[in-house]
Enzyme design. Structure first.
Site, mmCIF file in Angstrom:
data_model
loop_
_atom_site.group_PDB
_atom_site.id
_atom_site.type_symbol
_atom_site.label_atom_id
_atom_site.label_comp_id
_atom_site.label_asym_id
_atom_site.label_seq_id
_atom_site.Cartn_x
_atom_site.Cartn_y
_atom_site.Cartn_z
ATOM 1 N N SER A 185 0.840 -1.176 0.000
ATOM 2 C CA SER A 185 0.000 0.000 0.000
ATOM 3 C C SER A 185 0.889 1.245 0.000
ATOM 4 O O SER A 185 1.816 1.343 -0.800
ATOM 5 C CB SER A 185 -0.958 -0.035 1.191
ATOM 6 O OG SER A 185 -2.114 0.721 0.938
ATOM 7 N N ASP A 441 -8.595 -5.171 -6.265
ATOM 8 C CA ASP A 441 -8.131 -4.065 -5.433
ATOM 9 C C ASP A 441 -8.388 -2.705 -6.090
ATOM 10 O O ASP A 441 -7.863 -2.426 -7.167
ATOM 11 C CB ASP A 441 -6.636 -4.231 -5.169
ATOM 12 C CG ASP A 441 -6.071 -3.156 -4.257
ATOM 13 O OD1 ASP A 441 -6.874 -2.463 -3.588
ATOM 14 O OD2 ASP A 441 -4.844 -3.017 -4.203
ATOM 15 N N HIS A 469 -6.378 -6.299 -1.922
ATOM 16 C CA HIS A 469 -5.307 -5.403 -1.503
ATOM 17 C C HIS A 469 -4.216 -6.111 -0.704
ATOM 18 O O HIS A 469 -4.474 -6.644 0.376
ATOM 19 C CB HIS A 469 -5.933 -4.291 -0.660
ATOM 20 C CG HIS A 469 -5.078 -3.090 -0.443
ATOM 21 N ND1 HIS A 469 -4.563 -2.346 -1.469
ATOM 22 C CD2 HIS A 469 -4.668 -2.487 0.697
ATOM 23 C CE1 HIS A 469 -3.874 -1.333 -0.977
ATOM 24 N NE2 HIS A 469 -3.921 -1.395 0.336
#
Length: 512
Positions: A185, A441, A469
């Site tokens: 991320s 995602d 994700h």
């Protein structure tokens, strides 16, 4: 500076991104708790190796310069890190650096996860560094607005470089030790940027679900949430998306009607949302259930896309789309510790203005500051492709910037343009950076998705069509999809290739 055995378990925060709704943050906290429980069980009730790993994990602290770009400023802050030597083949084994993002790191970041599995195969020294101003890596006055000026990705990258120097001295490392960075991320973007800005320090980087392009109006997020809700490969359907759209259209009509008290009762609100800001808060929190479900699909965070769509397409007697939304919300909130759903925007703002660091887990204030100063990432719903409500606007999202930090909404485009200019957006021209993304995602829209490698070069992209994700970063589970298992093997192949190439380069240098 010294190292001492890690005595406590800290909650994992592998991946976080903000939204003004509180529910998405709670989903993320719940994900951390689940990861903690799974990892602890895996390590302590599994093999002797797991307990051995924990015994070798150590926590340390380094005092970093508060402002790396002002040599006249001698102020510092404590930065936490973890080290694990259990697999390290001294003295020349590689170094695997797990980069912390917008939340606390944990001892488990050096004892569990896919990067730890790879470290075992290659005899790597495991490190994890917490991001400045998150977790315990913050001064007591760090959350005050005047001090948040030192919170930026640019400062964080220099923290990584200084940490490299400290660890190299602490463990007598040399050019023989090949460094590989890992992140997911925001931390995935940091992993890529670290390789780009400090290529002499880190040989290769794995960037999972990494949004390397900053974007003010991130409307694509909810557009992808919508397409994922109708993706049959993960349990979605066209009907599911249609029912979600109908439910939120009915919800929006209901909150704008005179019967707002009934809406509050339906969703168990702590107070009647009788002003526009509270109504937006309610809609946002309900949308968060869908956003969180898609973003963390099949990662054990309570409900999957398939289960959510089962609820939303249930054809029970007198079950309108609105009724199904109520049922879904009741199902979700029944597992919450909160007695009711707080939809007071005033309370949200008060919470975010709290500058005390005693709250421990608090990360929202810091991250919202970074969205105001660097990234945007506002998940709006003004686009027709959004399945929720048009009341979730860019204006509503960005109003927190001047309220919390005195940052003008008009300055946001300029700030985001600088970020993209500084890092290169989604065309960063970085070598030996592996970008890993999942097809479900929503954050894939801001990552590197187009292969720009030169002819003959190895592709630096891995796309897992049916995962969400940062799923590749988790430890292996029996329930993992075959596509995820294959992707992890591909990541391992890339890392092995980098280490082999690095060793060859070092041998060639010795011959001259």
């Amino acid at each position: 500076m010294f190292l001492f055995p890690a005595r406590c378990f800290f909650l994992l925060l592998l991946f976080n991104f903000t939204n003004t709704g509180r529910v998405l943050w709670k989903i993320k906290e719940r994900l951390r708790d689940i990861q903690l429980q799974e990892t602890e069980k895996h390590l302590l009730t599994g093999t002797v190796t797991g307990r051995h790993l924990l015994q070798h994990a150590q926590e340390g602290k380094i005092h970093q310069q508060l402002d790396h770009f002002n040599r006249q400023d001698g102020n510092t802050f404590p930065q936490r890190f973890f080290v694990n030597e259990a697999y390290w083949q001294r003295p020349d084994g590689p170094v695997f650096l797990y980069i912390g993002g917008e939340g606390p790191i944990s001892v488990f970041d050096v004892v569990a996860g896919h990067h730890v599995d790879i470290a075992e195969k290659h005899g790597a020294l495991l490190l994890a560094l917490e991001h400045r101003f998150y977790g315990n890596s913050i001064n007591p006055d760090g959350l005050k607005t005047e001090n948040l000026v030192y919170l930026s990705s640019q400062q964080a990258l220099v923290d990584l470089a200084m940490f490299h120097q400290y660890i190299s001295q602490r463990f007598s490392l040399s050019h023989k030790n090949t460094w590989i960075s890992f992140g997911g991320s925001y931390a995935g973007a940091l992993s890529a940027w670290y390789r780009g800005k400090f290529p002499h320090l880190v040989y290769g980087a794995v960037a999972s679900s990494a949004p390397v392009r900053a974007e003010l109006d991130f409307s694509a997020y909810n557009s992808i949430v919508g397409s994922s809700l109708m993706n049959e490969e993960v349990g979605g359907s066209v009907k599911c998306l249609a029912e979600v759209r109908e439910a939120f259209a009915a919800l929006e009509a209901a909150v704008m009607s005179a019967n707002i008290s009934q809406v509050a009762a339906d969703f168990g609100c702590c107070q009647i949302p009788d002003n526009d800001e509270d109504k937006i808060e309610l809609i946002q929190n309900l949308a968060d259930i869908f956003m969180g479900t898609v973003q963390y699909n099949e990662e054990g965070v309570l409900i999957s896309i398939e289960e959510l769509c089962d609820v939303m397409t249930n054809q029970g007697v007198n079950m309108t789309a609105y009724n199904r939304l109520v049922k879904l919300a009741q199902f979700y909130f029944s597992s919450s510790k909160d007695p009711c759903l707080d939809v007071s925007h005033k309370k949200t703002v008060k919470h975010l203005m709290n500058t005390s660091i005693s709250s421990g887990r608090m990360s929202e204030r810091q991250w919202i500051y970074q969205t105001c100063t660097e990234f945007g990432f506002y998940q709006t719903c003004e686009d027709a492709a959004c399945p929720f409500s048009g009341m979730l606007t860019l204006q509503a999202d960005t109003e927190l910037c001047p309220v919390l930090f005195g940052i003008s909404q008009h300055s946001l485009p300029r700030r985001i343009a600088f970020t993209n200019s500084y890092y290169g957006e989604d065309n960063p021209h970085t070598h030996r950076v592996l970008y890993v993304n999942g097809g479900v995602d929503p954050w894939k829209a801001l990552s590197v998705m187009e292969d720009r490698t030169e002819c003959g070069d190895e592709s630096q992209l891995i796309f897992i069509k049916d995962t969400a994700h940062c799923a590749d970063m988790m430890h292996k589970r029996n329930t993992d999809r075959s596509s995820l298992r294959n992707a992890r093997k591909e990541i391992e192949r890339h890392v092995a290739s980098w280490l082999k190439t690095a060793a060859q380069e070092k041998m060639e240098k010795r011959t001259f």
